[in-house]
Design an enzyme around this catalytic site. Structure first.
Site, PDB file in Angstrom:
ATOM      1  N   HIS A  53       4.131   1.803  -8.311  1.00  0.00           N
ATOM      2  CA  HIS A  53       3.117   0.741  -8.205  1.00  0.00           C
ATOM      3  C   HIS A  53       2.132   0.834  -9.371  1.00  0.00           C
ATOM      4  CE1 HIS A  53       4.202   1.307  -3.812  1.00  0.00           C
ATOM      5  NE2 HIS A  53       4.380   0.011  -3.953  1.00  0.00           N
ATOM      6  N   GLY A  62       0.814  -1.216   0.000  1.00  0.00           N
ATOM      7  CA  GLY A  62       0.000   0.000   0.000  1.00  0.00           C
ATOM      8  C   GLY A  62       0.843   1.259   0.000  1.00  0.00           C
ATOM      9  N   ASP A  88      13.617  -3.100  -5.546  1.00  0.00           N
ATOM     10  CA  ASP A  88      13.995  -4.049  -4.494  1.00  0.00           C
ATOM     11  C   ASP A  88      14.682  -5.228  -5.171  1.00  0.00           C
ATOM     12  OD1 ASP A  88      12.700  -2.744  -2.101  1.00  0.00           O
ATOM     13  OD2 ASP A  88      10.976  -2.929  -3.420  1.00  0.00           O
ATOM     14  N   GLN A 116       7.889  -9.127   8.003  1.00  0.00           N
ATOM     15  CA  GLN A 116       9.121  -8.681   7.347  1.00  0.00           C
ATOM     16  C   GLN A 116       9.713  -7.421   7.979  1.00  0.00           C
ATOM     17  OE1 GLN A 116       6.915  -8.142   3.478  1.00  0.00           O
ATOM     18  NE2 GLN A 116       8.296  -6.420   3.202  1.00  0.00           N
TER      19      GLN A 116
HETATM   20  O1  PAF Z   1       7.919  -4.951  -1.975  1.00  0.00           O
HETATM   21  C1  PAF Z   1       6.933  -4.979  -1.190  1.00  0.00           C
HETATM   22  O2  PAF Z   1       6.090  -4.090  -1.162  1.00  0.00           O
HETATM   23  C2  PAF Z   1       6.805  -6.124  -0.207  1.00  0.00           C
HETATM   24  O3  PAF Z   1       8.066  -6.539   0.249  1.00  0.00           O
HETATM   25  C3  PAF Z   1       6.007  -7.313  -0.760  1.00  0.00           C
HETATM   26  C4  PAF Z   1       6.679  -7.950  -1.971  1.00  0.00           C
HETATM   27  C5  PAF Z   1       4.607  -6.855  -1.124  1.00  0.00           C
HETATM   28  C6  PAF Z   1       5.878  -8.406   0.321  1.00  0.00           C
HETATM   29  O4  PAF Z   1       5.259  -7.923   1.468  1.00  0.00           O
END
Ligand code: PAF
Length: 283
Positions: free
Chosen positions: A37, A31, A152, A61
């Site tokens: 995105h 989000g 990432d 995480q």
């Molecule tokens: O990159 C992200 O936003 C997050 O690490 C993901 C891949 C949605 C996993 O929670």
């Protein structure tokens, strides 16, 4: 665009699309969506017929001293952006739905090798949390493909290996990083920067570009190049967490003969940790 919060509703909606013969793409997110995105969702719409996005701020995480609580939750604004980008279905589960047995009770996935060092070194357990939630999301949606940002870079390598090692039948696409005009990689964490920090942040990408130029020019003295790059970033008032040259596929430390390499950096600006990278082909 429908928003569903349970796995049951998610599976029913995906099954309907499947029944209509549609190819399904998944774009997993946490989000607080930005143009990066939106580009992933738009790309998903070109590659598939039915685009599912997920929004879940995954506690698994985040480390104990990280920004889980202050991570921005902006569902209404995110829904508007997803709709505009062409998303068909949003899955926005709560923590209970994702981890009904609690986080301790959850079966974890751990990806060796590529998870180690870089962000995995600075954020112990982070990639176990990412691999676990991505594995769950892929099993919940069972998409034909899933799309992730190259920003990432290590995360993408971890997910590619996860999918290969566990034989998950999905195609993984890494999409190019979307940047502001001054080169700063778009990130939800940019929102934490004050005006002065925001003005200094592009030094990371600028420095990686100069390092890439030096490599393209034939320089292979990696330690000296890294030292110089570090100095440059620190001169702008950032604290370098890591700055490394790695081989681009398996992410092992690069050697002078490698052709496909990636420059990766993480640095703190105040309390905000920014990451960036630059993949490059050497002849
Ligand atoms: O990159 C992200 O936003 C997050 O690490 C993901 C891949 C949605 C996993 O929670």
């Amino acid at each position: 665009m429908n928003t569903v919060k349970t796995v049951r509703e998610l599976r029913a909606a995906v099954a309907r699309a499947r029944g209509e013969g549609k190819r399904i793409a998944l774009v997993p997110t946490m989000g607080n969506l930005h143009a990066g995105h939106a580009a992933l969702v738009a790309k998903a719409g070109q590659r598939a017929d039915f685009v599912v996005a997920s929004i879940f701020v995954n506690p698994l995480q985040f480390g104990p001293s990280e920004d889980l609580d202050k991570y921005p939750r902006t569902l209404a604004a995110d829904q508007a952006k997803l709709l505009e980008a062409g998303c068909h279905l949003l899955f926005a589960p709560g923590v209970e739905e994702m981890y009904p047995d609690g986080m301790e009770g959850q079966t974890k996935v751990s990806v060796p090798g590529v998870s180690e060092g870089l962000c995995g070194g600075s954020r112990p357990g982070h990639f176990d949390g990412v691999a676990t939630v991505v594995c769950k999301l892929l099993n919940m949606v069972q998409p034909d493909m899933a799309l992730f940002g190259e920003k990432d870079f290590q995360q993408l390598a971890v997910i590619r290996k996860l999918v290969r090692d566990l034989n998950i039948p999905v195609q993984i696409f890494g999409e190019p990083t979307v940047r502001a005009e001054d080169g700063l990689a778009l990130s939800s964490r940019n929102g934490y920067l004050n005006e002065d920090e925001r003005a200094r942040a592009p030094v990371i990408q600028r420095t990686l570009r100069q390092l890439a130029d030096a490599l393209r020019g034939g320089s292979r003295d990696f330690p000296a190049l890294i030292d110089e790059a570090r100095r440059q970033i620190e001169a702008a008032g950032l604290r370098v967490d890591y700055l490394e040259i790695r081989e681009a596929l398996g992410l092992r430390p690069a050697n002078a003969g490698d052709k496909q390499v990636v420059l990766l950096a993480a640095a703190f600006l105040g309390n905000t940790r920014l990451i960036d990278n630059l993949p490059l082909q050497l002849d």
